[in-house]
Motif scaffolding. Structure first.
Motif, short mmCIF file in Angstrom:
data_model
loop_
_atom_site.label_atom_id
_atom_site.label_comp_id
_atom_site.label_asym_id
_atom_site.label_seq_id
_atom_site.Cartn_x
_atom_site.Cartn_y
_atom_site.Cartn_z
N PRO A 1 -13.34 57.72 36.63
CA PRO A 1 -14.57 57.27 37.29
C PRO A 1 -14.53 57.59 38.78
N PRO A 2 -15.58 58.22 39.31
CA PRO A 2 -15.60 58.55 40.74
C PRO A 2 -15.79 57.31 41.60
N THR A 3 -15.29 57.37 42.81
CA THR A 3 -15.45 56.26 43.75
C THR A 3 -16.12 56.69 45.04
N SER A 4 -16.18 57.99 45.29
CA SER A 4 -16.68 58.51 46.56
C SER A 4 -17.94 59.34 46.38
N LEU A 5 -18.83 59.23 47.34
CA LEU A 5 -20.05 60.04 47.35
C LEU A 5 -19.71 61.53 47.42
N LYS A 6 -18.55 61.86 47.95
CA LYS A 6 -18.15 63.27 48.12
C LYS A 6 -17.99 63.98 46.78
N ALA A 7 -17.92 63.23 45.67
CA ALA A 7 -17.81 63.86 44.36
C ALA A 7 -19.00 64.77 44.07
N LEU A 8 -20.14 64.48 44.69
CA LEU A 8 -21.34 65.28 44.42
C LEU A 8 -21.21 66.71 44.93
N TRP A 9 -20.36 66.92 45.93
CA TRP A 9 -20.23 68.24 46.52
C TRP A 9 -19.25 69.14 45.76
N ASP A 10 -18.75 68.69 44.61
CA ASP A 10 -17.82 69.46 43.81
C ASP A 10 -18.57 70.58 43.09
N GLU A 11 -18.09 71.83 43.21
CA GLU A 11 -18.74 72.99 42.61
C GLU A 11 -18.87 72.89 41.09
N ARG A 12 -18.03 72.06 40.47
CA ARG A 12 -18.11 71.90 39.02
C ARG A 12 -19.48 71.40 38.58
N TRP A 13 -20.19 70.73 39.48
CA TRP A 13 -21.45 70.11 39.09
C TRP A 13 -22.67 70.90 39.57
N ALA B 1 -27.57 71.02 48.71
CA ALA B 1 -28.82 71.45 48.08
C ALA B 1 -28.66 72.52 47.00
N PRO B 2 -27.84 73.56 47.19
CA PRO B 2 -27.73 74.58 46.14
C PRO B 2 -27.16 74.07 44.82
N LEU B 3 -26.51 72.92 44.85
CA LEU B 3 -25.93 72.35 43.62
C LEU B 3 -26.93 71.49 42.86
N VAL B 4 -28.08 71.19 43.50
CA VAL B 4 -29.04 70.23 42.93
C VAL B 4 -30.01 70.93 41.99
N GLN B 5 -30.16 70.35 40.80
CA GLN B 5 -31.12 70.90 39.84
C GLN B 5 -32.55 70.49 40.19
N SER C 1 -32.57 58.92 32.61
CA SER C 1 -32.99 59.61 31.39
C SER C 1 -32.48 61.05 31.36
N LEU C 2 -32.43 61.70 32.51
CA LEU C 2 -31.93 63.08 32.55
C LEU C 2 -30.47 63.14 32.14
N ILE C 3 -29.69 62.12 32.52
CA ILE C 3 -28.29 62.07 32.08
C ILE C 3 -28.22 61.86 30.58
N LEU C 4 -28.97 60.93 30.06
CA LEU C 4 -28.93 60.64 28.63
C LEU C 4 -29.44 61.81 27.80
N ASN C 5 -30.31 62.64 28.39
CA ASN C 5 -30.82 63.84 27.70
C ASN C 5 -29.95 65.06 27.96
N ASP C 6 -28.79 64.84 28.63
CA ASP C 6 -27.81 65.88 28.91
C ASP C 6 -28.37 67.01 29.79
N GLN C 7 -29.28 66.65 30.69
CA GLN C 7 -29.82 67.65 31.61
C GLN C 7 -29.10 67.66 32.95
N VAL C 8 -28.54 66.53 33.35
CA VAL C 8 -27.75 66.46 34.58
C VAL C 8 -26.52 65.59 34.31
N THR C 9 -25.58 65.62 35.26
CA THR C 9 -24.37 64.82 35.14
C THR C 9 -24.33 63.68 36.16
N PHE C 10 -24.90 63.93 37.33
CA PHE C 10 -24.97 62.91 38.38
C PHE C 10 -26.42 62.74 38.82
N ALA C 11 -26.77 61.53 39.27
CA ALA C 11 -28.11 61.30 39.81
C ALA C 11 -28.05 60.13 40.79
N THR C 12 -28.97 60.12 41.73
CA THR C 12 -29.14 58.96 42.59
C THR C 12 -29.91 57.89 41.81
#
Length: 349
Positions: A145-157, A201-205, A215-226
């Motif tokens: 489980p992530p603890t830091s906001l910096k996880a969003l900047w990971d290229e994996r996502w 920004a370039p990592l954001v769908q 809902s986007l997570i549950l529909n497997d469209q994204v992995t992270f969301a605000t």
């Protein structure tokens, strides 16, 4: 004669009490969807049970800005009695005289509220719920489980992020948090935040999630969301834990909803009775237990396990950034323009 006089006095008292009971129909304008479902069950239905002569109509137009538009359009002939809306929009309604000013002399329950709740409403309706900003994620894909906001900047996502951009207030809160994360203070500017968000920004769908990030997570469209904690916690339970909820170690901020009596509404007596009920310790605790909004009444005693899933819990209070929403309202347009020109544009390249 004494018996007759006593009987007459009791009859008059009984009639007066009956007359004091609100009756007729009262209209509440507030958020639709799961908020409406849960608020009706634990706040509205108990209120109606105590006032059998009163009917409550729930009207959920969607967003606070839509509510404000309706209040403006009905100024000369209001159709709503009570409105629940976010504090920034409610401040506008208060300034424009669309909602009433409230005082403890008229509504004693106001003295039971924590200071932040009174401050949030200014002269008009106070805070009725405290929510807070979170990051939600897909627990089937993100471990540990992530603890830091910096996880969003990971290229994996890359392409797997959903960020609600301004004018959505999630985007405004995110701006303040990222500025703090980068060592700045939003009151002195947000250059650091904008630069860091431009990298994201370039990592954001999507910057405008439809229907929502959960809902986007549950529909497997994204992995992270605000997101907001209350809804996130509810979706966590409903999804059997697939929706994970992270309160970032870099900080969060309260999203505050206020409750207001509409100026010149059709059933003012019922409106004031309902606001008093909604702010009372019992209703406040019940809604925290049901939907994980932080209570605004200092006397409220929600279940410890429910309170522990809110930022009101003492363990998390040092992570809460004390946003001045009057400042945010003043800065909102400028931040919105910078996001559009500098952040969202960077994601389109």
């Amino acid at each position: 004669m004494r018996k007759l006089a006593l009987a007459a006095a009791l009859a008059a008292l009984s009639a007066g009490s009956a007359a004091a009971q609100p009756s007729g129909t009262m209209t509440l304008m507030a958020y639709s969807g799961i908020f409406q479902e849960n608020y009706t069950a634990v706040v509205i239905d108990p209120f109606k049970a105590r006032h059998p002569g009163l009917e409550v109509t729930y009207f959920g137009p969607g967003t606070s800005s839509q509510m404000l538009g309706l209040l403006r359009s009905q100024r000369s002939s209001p159709q709503t009695d009570v409105v629940i809306m976010d504090t920034t929009t409610a401040a506008i309604a208060c300034r424009e005289g669309l909602v009433e000013k409230l005082t403890p002399a008229e509504m004693p329950v106001l003295d039971e509220l924590v200071p932040l709740a009174r401050e949030a409403g200014g002269e008009c309706g106070p805070a009725v719920t405290f929510d807070h900003f979170v990051i939600v994620y897909d627990t089937t894909k993100v471990t540990p489980p992530p603890t830091s906001l910096k996880a969003l900047w990971d290229e994996r996502w890359r392409g797997r992020l959903s960020v609600s951009a301004p004018p959505n207030i999630q985007g405004l809160v995110l701006t303040a948090i990222v500025e703090r994360m980068e060592g700045g203070d939003y009151r002195r500017g947000v250059d650091r935040a904008i630069a860091r968000l431009r990298e994201l920004a370039p990592l954001v769908q999507t910057f405008n999630p439809t229907p929502d990030g959960y809902s986007l997570i549950l529909n497997d469209q994204v992995t992270f969301a605000t997101g907001w904690n209350a809804r996130a916690q509810l979706y966590h339970d409903q999804s059997n834990g697939r929706i994970g909820v992270m309160l970032p170690e870099e900080g969060t901020a309260f999203q505050i909803n206020t409750i207001n009596v509409v100026a010149n509404g059709p059933n003012r007596a019922a409106a004031r009775a309902f606001v008093s009920h909604a702010l009372g310790a019992e209703a406040q605790a019940a809604f925290t237990d049901r939907m994980f909004y932080g209570p605004t009444n200092a006397k409220a005693a929600p279940k410890p396990e429910a309170l522990a899933r809110t930022a009101v819990d003492p363990r998390y209070r040092d992570r809460v950034i004390p946003l001045d929403w009057n400042d945010i309202v003043r800065l909102r347009d400028a931040w919105n323009n910078r996001w559009r020109r500098e952040v969202i544009a960077a994601g389109a390249r």
